[in-house]
Write a protein that holds these residues in place. Structure first.
Motif, PDB file in Angstrom:
ATOM      1  N   LEU A 146      65.970 -21.316 -11.089  1.00 32.26           N
ATOM      2  CA  LEU A 146      66.861 -20.611 -10.172  1.00 32.26           C
ATOM      3  C   LEU A 146      66.916 -21.312  -8.826  1.00 32.26           C
ATOM      4  O   LEU A 146      67.963 -21.521  -8.243  1.00 32.26           O
ATOM      5  N   VAL A 147      65.729 -21.666  -8.348  1.00 27.80           N
ATOM      6  CA  VAL A 147      65.640 -22.219  -7.007  1.00 27.80           C
ATOM      7  C   VAL A 147      65.973 -23.694  -6.994  1.00 27.80           C
ATOM      8  O   VAL A 147      66.702 -24.179  -6.138  1.00 27.80           O
ATOM      9  N   ASN A 161      68.793 -32.948  -9.669  1.00 28.24           N
ATOM     10  CA  ASN A 161      68.588 -31.671 -10.347  1.00 28.24           C
ATOM     11  C   ASN A 161      69.921 -31.026 -10.699  1.00 28.24           C
ATOM     12  O   ASN A 161      70.848 -31.043  -9.904  1.00 28.24           O
ATOM     13  N   VAL A 165      55.268 -22.293  -9.494  1.00 27.52           N
ATOM     14  CA  VAL A 165      56.268 -21.268  -9.762  1.00 27.52           C
ATOM     15  C   VAL A 165      56.611 -21.247 -11.246  1.00 27.52           C
ATOM     16  O   VAL A 165      56.635 -22.294 -11.891  1.00 27.52           O
ATOM     17  N   SER A 177      69.249 -20.740  -4.496  1.00 27.34           N
ATOM     18  CA  SER A 177      68.409 -19.608  -4.149  1.00 27.34           C
ATOM     19  C   SER A 177      67.212 -20.109  -3.373  1.00 27.34           C
ATOM     20  O   SER A 177      66.790 -21.248  -3.547  1.00 27.34           O
ATOM     21  N   PHE A 178      66.693 -19.262  -2.550  1.00 30.48           N
ATOM     22  CA  PHE A 178      65.524 -19.632  -1.762  1.00 30.48           C
ATOM     23  C   PHE A 178      64.269 -19.105  -2.431  1.00 30.48           C
ATOM     24  O   PHE A 178      64.297 -18.081  -3.106  1.00 30.48           O
ATOM     25  N   LYS A 179      63.206 -19.841  -2.221  1.00 26.52           N
ATOM     26  CA  LYS A 179      61.911 -19.302  -2.593  1.00 26.52           C
ATOM     27  C   LYS A 179      61.348 -18.658  -1.348  1.00 26.52           C
ATOM     28  O   LYS A 179      61.270 -19.301  -0.290  1.00 26.52           O
ATOM     29  N   GLN A 185      58.374 -36.851   1.552  1.00 32.25           N
ATOM     30  CA  GLN A 185      59.337 -35.818   1.166  1.00 32.25           C
ATOM     31  C   GLN A 185      59.319 -35.608  -0.351  1.00 32.25           C
ATOM     32  O   GLN A 185      59.342 -34.486  -0.831  1.00 32.25           O
ATOM     33  N   GLU A 225      69.069 -33.463  -1.091  1.00 31.46           N
ATOM     34  CA  GLU A 225      68.499 -32.828  -2.276  1.00 31.46           C
ATOM     35  C   GLU A 225      66.986 -32.930  -2.259  1.00 31.46           C
ATOM     36  O   GLU A 225      66.370 -33.543  -3.119  1.00 31.46           O
ATOM     37  N   ASP A 226      66.426 -32.344  -1.234  1.00 33.76           N
ATOM     38  CA  ASP A 226      64.989 -32.313  -1.088  1.00 33.76           C
ATOM     39  C   ASP A 226      64.604 -30.882  -0.751  1.00 33.76           C
ATOM     40  O   ASP A 226      65.452 -30.057  -0.438  1.00 33.76           O
ATOM     41  N   VAL A 227      63.307 -30.667  -0.776  1.00 44.30           N
ATOM     42  CA  VAL A 227      62.835 -29.335  -0.451  1.00 44.30           C
ATOM     43  C   VAL A 227      62.722 -29.195   1.059  1.00 44.30           C
ATOM     44  O   VAL A 227      62.037 -29.976   1.710  1.00 44.30           O
ATOM     45  N   GLU A 229      56.138 -28.341  -3.998  1.00 42.57           N
ATOM     46  CA  GLU A 229      56.578 -27.044  -3.499  1.00 42.57           C
ATOM     47  C   GLU A 229      56.722 -26.022  -4.619  1.00 42.57           C
ATOM     48  O   GLU A 229      56.330 -24.877  -4.472  1.00 42.57           O
ATOM     49  N   PHE A 230      57.252 -26.445  -5.738  1.00 40.88           N
ATOM     50  CA  PHE A 230      57.516 -25.473  -6.794  1.00 40.88           C
ATOM     51  C   PHE A 230      56.567 -25.642  -7.972  1.00 40.88           C
ATOM     52  O   PHE A 230      56.887 -25.249  -9.084  1.00 40.88           O
ATOM     53  N   TYR A 281      65.929 -25.877  -2.092  1.00 38.65           N
ATOM     54  CA  TYR A 281      66.284 -27.216  -2.516  1.00 38.65           C
ATOM     55  C   TYR A 281      67.701 -27.460  -2.019  1.00 38.65           C
ATOM     56  O   TYR A 281      68.627 -26.743  -2.416  1.00 38.65           O
ATOM     57  N   LEU A 283      56.410 -33.619  -1.277  1.00 34.63           N
ATOM     58  CA  LEU A 283      56.651 -32.213  -0.961  1.00 34.63           C
ATOM     59  C   LEU A 283      57.537 -31.579  -2.027  1.00 34.63           C
ATOM     60  O   LEU A 283      57.279 -30.463  -2.483  1.00 34.63           O
ATOM     61  N   ASN A 284      58.566 -32.314  -2.427  1.00 33.61           N
ATOM     62  CA  ASN A 284      59.468 -31.797  -3.455  1.00 33.61           C
ATOM     63  C   ASN A 284      58.713 -31.474  -4.729  1.00 33.61           C
ATOM     64  O   ASN A 284      58.995 -30.496  -5.404  1.00 33.61           O
TER      65      ASN A 284
END
Lengths: 367, 1163
Positions: B762-763, B280, B755, A334-336, B744, A306-308, B751-752, A355, B747-748
């Motif tokens: 959604l993602v 999440n 957005v 879903s992907f970004k 990591q 559960e990481d990016v 990254e968003f 994710y 980064l998590n």
């Protein structure tokens, strides 16, 4: 319970993207129903290779229920657990071994027992990845996700279309969880490798292919090794044929590949030029993963922790786009998708990040 | 004189400067004092430090809880009834918020510090609640009655905790003031502490609370406890770190009232509110509500945090203490701030009468002073116009850009298909894309229909207030909802089935007429944020507008901008359009094909039912599912062009250009040297590439590029020449892993970051720490009807694999304190993952790694395997099993604990089956055996199988015989006897029964009365049925007749023919006395005397013995008499005791029958 199963049933129509949907269903555990498989065709229903794939899926899993309608135009798949182990399967001659091996690449690491799969049939054709490409390109792509020790594809015998007669052995270890990748630097091509093989034709054909490919590729880098791989006797299958597969590896171990396969009336030089040029085409598309392997990478990215996870890719192929939609249906992920470098508008490279679902191999046994 | 008398000034030690520094170490640091005397000692010391260093290490675990906005820590207060749980929560809440709770119901969230919030929850004495709370609590305050000691429930709870990952536990001893004697008190403390330590760990924290003052515990003691609670650190627990979950602090029934009225048992739609925890949460996640079952999330929406941490960063830094303003409390079920949320109503308590205040009078401080509910009512008073006026003034524009507003009447007409079924359009991207008419139409229609929901919110709310039966959804004044929320549009586009939507109903003043709309109301005010931008900003720029409506226009503008400035947005194209993949890949734009919005709307549900491949008809040639794309030869022909070939040189390490990338420049040099003329034009080409760009760029750009280049070079230099030992080698495995995880996580986070919230949800899903509202569909009505805030409602997210069912193999061990052994095929209640369910296990043991052999009973003090049918759970998950959940007289209800090992669809357990037969004809080593099988077919199935006689002679089945059915020929290693029994040992595979019965305790009116499947014996006992007894199974005395062997008789004829040696020697018995018997003995006088003496002595002795015997018998009789007397006394006493006990039991039964609670069970 039964009511839940029916509520999570996913429905699709058409025979396209058959393999991806089967794979996603097996991995996610959601039953899937595919209707209207070539219902308007003059030869309706599943093709023999699709039926064979379903049989193979039944062999590698335990408790999978596959119901095929009387006409073969719709199937219902209730997935069981992935059991793996030692399996032998004879592939029909309508498709090559690659057709069957590709979906199993993303399933195999999550099985209960390590895979030891023997497939017999055509090893190289112009529709699916040849066994050479799977060995040299697909497996390294799988290694990105932590599937490494004991991952192997042995080409026991080669078999060209139409009669086949080849045999490969696929060994895959099991993992607990796929690693999350962060593969955004494409690097520069540092070496080119290739395998030219010729069975039941003159061994000179492979040398001729190598010569011709070098004439295109030599201008870029000197580190080019093209192997001539000639199988003789029983190991060379039942039909004559030759092919050249090329791969270009970058400084960051990004791999791009191309292949072209003999067809009647085309000289080995033409085959080689075609392969070399499509390799250049592939390289010019950019990205960190090969276009033909976008699917594999996308599926494995979703299965990560559960990481990016991030990966840079060239333009998405239509199959990948449909896969992205299917992934959302099966996993809800879903992907970004963003242009990899917004500064240069003309670049078509994309940065896909998602994710991970935190997919853990529940089939693995502890005892 | 004076000077001498005056006392001298005392010495003032220097507070700063060198002398102050040297204080205590006048002569500086004495190195020798700490040096090692011997090498060995130094060595030992070094070892010790290394060992100590190792104890610090734990397996690195990723903590998925965000650091910046973590969810509140769940502090569960657990203990037997009457121990002071409520008092403790009240005291702690008062300590943190200066708020005195009148009742403690449901979770109570308070802000305890600048970075920490706490959610207190009280756990009742029901084992179901204890299990659920044990699964979610971060910290357990385990309360123990000091005057009474530990109770069984406490131990049961600790065992539950152990099975589900041990959260932190702090023990609290109360009622110590009841022990009057100080020494006894000290002894008690000591004893309880010792016991507590053995249960938790040596040195576990145990607090003592002395007594209750003013209904609270003493302030100093509570302060100490609160300090411990608010600085406690937590280690992530594996299960919670891989599952999203939520502790609902508020439940609300969204089912239309009318439907409930018509059909009281209909499935409900409910919403649960709470802070997300764990990982999440995605909208597609299936959830399990322990006690209610598996449910499907209909929608998730992000809400403003009702109990936020101190907001601004500067404030956090500046303040050492939490300001009063920030000491918030959120306890929707416990009547705080005058608002109480029940399952289907909101109650607002307004103290006394209140008056309308002038604007600007209160300011921000009002939020603190007024209760939430009071503020709501105040807001309602900000009303200028009536509902009818609002409608009359309302203008509806069809499109954002249209100039002429629609009239109400017109809009009525334009709505051919009006939807009134609780759906509303979501316009988050509608305006920007200039999309199809249909969706805008919907919006307009709703505006008309709902009577301009935004500005009439107040009227409606007022009605609700009067009504007292509706949900109130005015957000708190200072908590304007900041984020855009998504909502599934379920039935959009369906034809309206009710034709009766006419104006007068829509615009009715009375609330009851609008009754069927109340399900939607919540959603309208959410959508309002970006939906009604024009109207709202135009009409509502009054001063009186509540703050939450203030900046709608700016928000709408922002969202509009966000939408327009995107270029070809692949995310939208892929996920929210009808375009085929081929079209997208070919570079189609959003407007080309389908209607993006429409597709997006039904993307949630209708997607599955839409033929995906319908666009492509079969007339085209078939598209194969193939990986390689067909290569167009002419497309490749372009690569014959030299210029094109050269243009991709930069992609190879030998090529230059794009120097900022990581391409290995130094390597390139080497290649160039080797290559020679193939790369002649390399430099020129690079220059040509670089030329135009540099000429275009300004000075600044060049400087920036130069700087970047320098930076890259420097990095490269550092990489090459820096000592690699400095960082890389110093990091051991542990540090490396931790570093990797930190990277990591970073980064998590990043990254968003940029957005927008919608795409992000959604993602990525909804992050832990956010306050969300989860809408669940098809919830059993009993959950709502029998809702009790004392029982926690947990929403546990399930991983994709966990929705399935299969055979779960576990390693299990019966708990030592459980009084009965566990029997195969007896139902057992498992608490595994989020779930509590009853299933039927089969116990087994590994038999020499060959087979899994069934066990009838669990072995004593040993692990064994168990296999049962149940939900798939990841291997390595702990569980506990219970024999019963109820309050019956089971002394210890935890039956077993264990861990999941394996998941499968079949099980491999076998049990032994012995087939027996008897020989009916025996040759040398061959025997014919019957009665083992019934037919020749069965025999053929077992041909070649090994068989054995009781005496141990081994053999093999050869072939079936034709004559008696099922008889066969067998060979043995020796001759068998007719009396031997021959048996065949076989293994029969068994499958556990597919029985899964979730414990639905939350659905019961009386939550403790859940009963699952009962044991056969229990059923028989309750129904008074006798156990059926098979006559053949009764025990009888075994009769073993002694074998009689006939004497061997040799016929006379044969005997005569035999040689002498073999002849039976038959002799008659002697008739005449022998010589020894016949002779007479004459003794000498000497001898005679001796014999006489001997006789006399013997006689004496005989007499002595007999007398002694007599005496002994006498004393024995006396003793027996005494014993009998004692026995009688004892039995008398026992009888009394029994009587006493029976009387007590009778009293208890009577008490319970009269509705008394459970009696305490002491350990």
């Amino acid at each position: 319970m039964p009511s839940q199963a029916s509520s999570s049933l996913l429905r699709y129509t058409g025979h396209e993207h058959f393999r991806n949907r089967i794979v996603l269903s097996i991995l996610s555990g959601k039953p899937v129903r595919i209707d209207k498989i070539r219902s308007d065709d003059k030869d309706p229903g599943l093709r023999d290779y699709e039926a064979s794939l379903l049989r193979l899926i039944e062999k590698v899993t335990n408790g999978t229920i596959i119901e095929i309608s009387y006409t073969g135009t719709s199937i219902l798949l209730k997935p069981g657990i992935i059991s793996g182990g030692s399996i032998t399967h004879d592939c029909p001659l309508s498709r090559s071994v690659g057709y069957f091996l590709e979906p199993l690449l993303s399933i195999a690491p999550f099985s209960k027992k390590p895979f030891n799969l023997t497939l017999r049939g055509i090893t190289t054709d112009d529709k699916d990845l040849s066994v050479d490409l799977i060995r040299t390109v697909s497996l390294p792509h799988l290694q990105l996700f932590g599937v490494s020790d004991g991952l192997e594809l042995k080409i026991k015998r080669r078999g060209s279309a139409p009669l086949g007669g080849g045999e490969v052995q696929f060994l895959c270890p099991i993992i607990k969880q796929a690693k999350t990748i962060n593969f955004v630097s494409a690097g520069k091509i540092k070496r080119i490798r290739g395998i030219a093989h010729a069975v039941r034709v003159s061994p000179q054909f492979s040398n001729r292919m190598i010569e011709a490919a070098r004439s295109v590729l030599n201008r870029y880098i000197p580190d080019i090794y093209l192997y001539s791989d000639v199988y003789r006797g029983d190991d060379s299958g039942k039909s004559p044929g030759f092919a050249l597969s090329l791969l270009a590896e970058s400084t960051t171990s990004a791999i791009h590949c191309s292949e072209s396969v003999s067809s009647p009336g085309i000289s080995p030089e033409d085959i080689a030029l075609q392969a070399a040029r499509s390799l250049l085409n592939e390289v010019s598309r950019g990205g960190c993963v090969d276009r033909k392997h976008q699917n594999l990478v996308l599926i494995m990215m979703v299965l990560g922790s559960e990481d990016v996870g991030r990966c840079r890719m060239g333009e998405l192929s239509p199959r990948s786009i449909q896969l992205l939609r299917d992934i959302r249906d099966f996993f809800g992920t879903s992907f970004k998708i963003a242009p990899s470098d917004p500064a240069t508008p003309d670049s078509s490279e994309l940065l896909l990040s998602c994710y991970g679902t935190g997919y853990i191999n529940a089939n693995r046994t502890l005892a | 004189m004076d000077e001498r008398e005056r006392p001298q000034k005392p010495h003032r030690a220097a507070k700063e400067g060198t002398s102050a520094k040297n204080k205590g170490h006048d002569k500086g640091f004495n190195e020798k004092a700490f040096a090692f005397k011997s090498g060995r000692r130094a060595d030992r010391q070094a070892r010790r430090t290394v060992e100590k260093d190792q104890t610090r290490l734990h397996v690195p675990l990723v903590n998925r809880t965000p650091d910046d906005e973590p969810p509140p820590v769940i502090v569960a207060v657990v203990g037997p009834p009457g121990v002071g749980k409520t008092t403790l929560i009240k005291s702690l809440v008062r300590r943190f918020t200066k708020h005195t709770l009148s009742e403690v119901k449901g979770p109570i969230t308070v802000v305890s510090g600048k970075k920490r919030r706490l959610t207190f929850i009280e756990c009742n004495n029901d084992l179901n609640s204890m299990i659920d709370i044990g699964k979610i609590a971060d910290l357990v305050l385990l309360m123990i009655d000091g005057s009474f000691g530990f109770e069984m429930e406490t131990f049961e709870f600790i065992n539950v905790l152990q099975a589900h990952g041990f959260p932190k536990v702090i023990g609290i001893l109360t009622h110590l003031d009841l022990i009057k004697k100080f020494s006894t008190q000290r002894e008690t403390k000591k004893a309880l502490k010792k016991r507590f330590w053995t249960e938790i760990y040596q040195g576990a924290k145990l607090f003592y609370l002395s007594g209750v003052l003013n209904g609270r515990y003493p302030d100093t003691e509570i302060q100490n406890l609160s300090r411990f609670v608010s600085v406690m650190k937590f280690r992530p627990l594996v299960f919670r770190n891989s599952h999203p979950y939520l502790l609902a602090d508020r439940i609300q029934d969204l089912t239309p009232r009318e439907q409930v009225r018509n059909e009281p048992k209909c499935d409900r739609t409910i919403t649960l509110y709470g802070y997300l925890r764990g990982t999440n949460l995605k909208e597609s996640t299936k959830v399990h509500v322990p006690g209610a079952g598996d449910l499907v999330i209909k929608s998730v929406s992000l809400l403003a945090d009702p109990c936020p941490l101190p907001a601004s960063e500067s404030e956090k830094k500046r303040m050492r203490k939490l300001s009063e303003k920030n000491k918030l409390i959120h306890a929707p079920m416990s009547d705080v701030g005058g608002v109480m949320y029940d399952k289907d109503a909101v109650y607002i308590n307004v103290p006394g009468s209140f008056t309308r205040r002038q604007d600007g009078e209160g300011g921000d401080d009002d939020d603190v002073v007024q209760g939430e509910g009071e503020q709501m009512v105040m807001d309602l008073q900000d009303l200028k116009s009536t509902l009818a006026d609002g409608i009359a003034n309302k203008e509806i524009r069809l499109l954002g850009s249209s100039s002429a507003p629609l009239t109400v009447g017109k809009s009525r007409h334009s709505l051919g298909g009006a939807d009134d079924s609780g759906s509303e359009s979501e316009s988050d991207e509608g305006e920007g894309e200039g999309s199809a008419l249909g969706s805008e139409d919907d919006e307009g229609e709703e505006d008309g229909e709902e009577g301009s929901d935004e500005d009439d919110q107040m009227e409606e709310d007022e009605d609700e207030d009067k009504d007292g039966d509706e949900e109130m959804n005015v957000p708190g004044p200072s908590r304007g909802r900041s984020s855009v929320r998504r909502h599934a549009r379920s039935t959009r586009g369906l034809p309206a089935d009710t034709a009766g939507i006419s104006g007068d109903i829509e615009y009715a003043d009375s609330d009851s007429d609008l009754g069927d709309l109340d399900g939607m109301r919540q959603d309208f005010d959410r959508d309002g944020v970006d939906l009604d931008d024009e109207e709202n900003s135009g009409e509502e720029d009054d001063d009186e507008a509540p703050r939450w409506k203030s900046d709608l226009a700016t928000k709408a503008l922002e969202s509009f901008k966000q939408n327009t400035k995107r270029r070809r947005d692949l995310v939208k194209l892929i996920y929210a359009s009808d375009l085929t993949p081929e079209q997208i890949a070919a570079g189609a734009e959003l407007g080309d094909g389908g209607d993006a919005k429409g597709a997006h709307g039904d993307g949630d549900e209708d997607d599955f039912f839409r033929p995906k491949g319908a666009v492509k008809t079969s007339l085209a040639e078939e598209v194969l599912d193939q990986t390689k794309e067909d290569v167009a030869v002419d497309a490749l022909a372009k690569w014959e062009d030299e210029a094109l070939l050269d243009s991709i040189r930069h992609l190879f390490i030998t090529g230059s250009g794009g120097g900022d990338e990581d391409g290995a420049q130094p390597d390139g040099e080497g290649y160039e040297d080797e290559e020679g003329d193939g790369f002649e034009d390399l430099e020129a080409d690079a220059d040509a590439d670089a030329g135009p760009s540099t000429s275009q760029s300004t000075e600044e750009a060049r400087a920036a590029a130069l700087a970047a280049k320098k930076e890259a070079l420097k990095r490269k230099f550092d990489e090459q020449y820096d000592d690699p030992d400095e960082e890389g080698a110093k990091m051991d495995f542990y540090d490396e892993k931790k570093d990797e995880m930190a990277r990591q996580l970073q980064l998590n986070r990043e990254e968003f970051d940029g957005v927008d919230a919608e795409t992000r949800a959604l993602v990525e899903g909804y992050r832990p720490g956010s306050y969300v509202r989860i809408e669940l569909a098809d919830v059993p009505c009993e959950l709502v009807d029998n809702f009790d805030p004392a029982y926690p409602i947990i929403v546990g997210g399930l991983l994709p694999a966990e929705e399935r069912f299969g055979f779960v193999q576990v390693r299990i061990k019966r708990h030592r304190w459980h009084s009965r052994t566990l029997k195969t095929n007896d139902p057992l209640i498992f608490s595994l993952g989020w779930r509590r369910f009853q299933s039927i296990p089969i116990y087994s043991l590994d038999d020499h790694s060959i087979r899994m052999r069934m066990l009838k009973y669990t072995p004593e003090h040993m692990h064994c395997f168990a296999t049962f049918y149940g939900p798939v759970t990841l291997p390595n998950t702990g569980f506990c099993a219970l024999s019963t959940l109820g309050l019956d007289l089971a002394p210890f209800r935890i039956a077993a604990t264990g861990v999941v090992l394996d998941i499968d669809r079949t099980s491999v357990i076998v049990k032994k089956l012995k087939l027996t037969g008897v020989p009916y004809k025996i040759y040398k080593n061959t025997a014919f055996v019957k009665e083992m099988f019934n037919s020749a077919l069965e025999v053929t199935k077992f041909e070649g199988a090994t068989i054995r006689t009781v005496s141990g002679i081994r053999g093999q089945i050869k072939k079936a015989l034709s004559k008696p059915d099922g008889a066969f020929r067998a060979t043995f290693e020796d001759k068998v006897l007719m009396s031997d029994i021959i048996f065949l040992r076989a293994w029969y595979s068994i499958q556990p029964r597919k029985f899964y019965n979730p414990v639905t305790s939350l659905l019961l009116a009386n939550k403790t009365e859940w009963t699952g499947m009962r044991l056969t014996g229990q059923v028989r006992r309750e129904q008074g049925i006798k156990t059926p007894l098979d006559v053949n199974s009764t025990y009888k005395a075994v009769e073993r007749p002694s074998r009689r062997f006939n004497p061997l008789r040799v016929p006379r004829k044969l005997s005569a023919a035999l040689p002498y040696a073999s002849k039976p020697k038959l002799m008659k018995p002697q008739k005449k006395p022998t010589y020894l018997q016949k002779r007479a003995v004459v003794m000498e006088p000497e001898e005679k005397r001796a014999i006489t003496i001997m006789q006399q002595m013997k006689a004496l002795r005989k007499d002595q013995v007999s007398r002694r015997k007599e005496k002994k018998a006498e004393s024995k009789a006396a003793r027996l008499k005494k014993l009998a007397k004692d026995e009688e006394k004892k039995s008398e006493k026992k009888k009394d005791e029994k009587k006493d006990i029976m009387r007590k039991i009778g009293q208890k039964a009577k008490f319970e029958a009269e509705g008394g609670s459970r009696k305490r069970r002491k350990t």
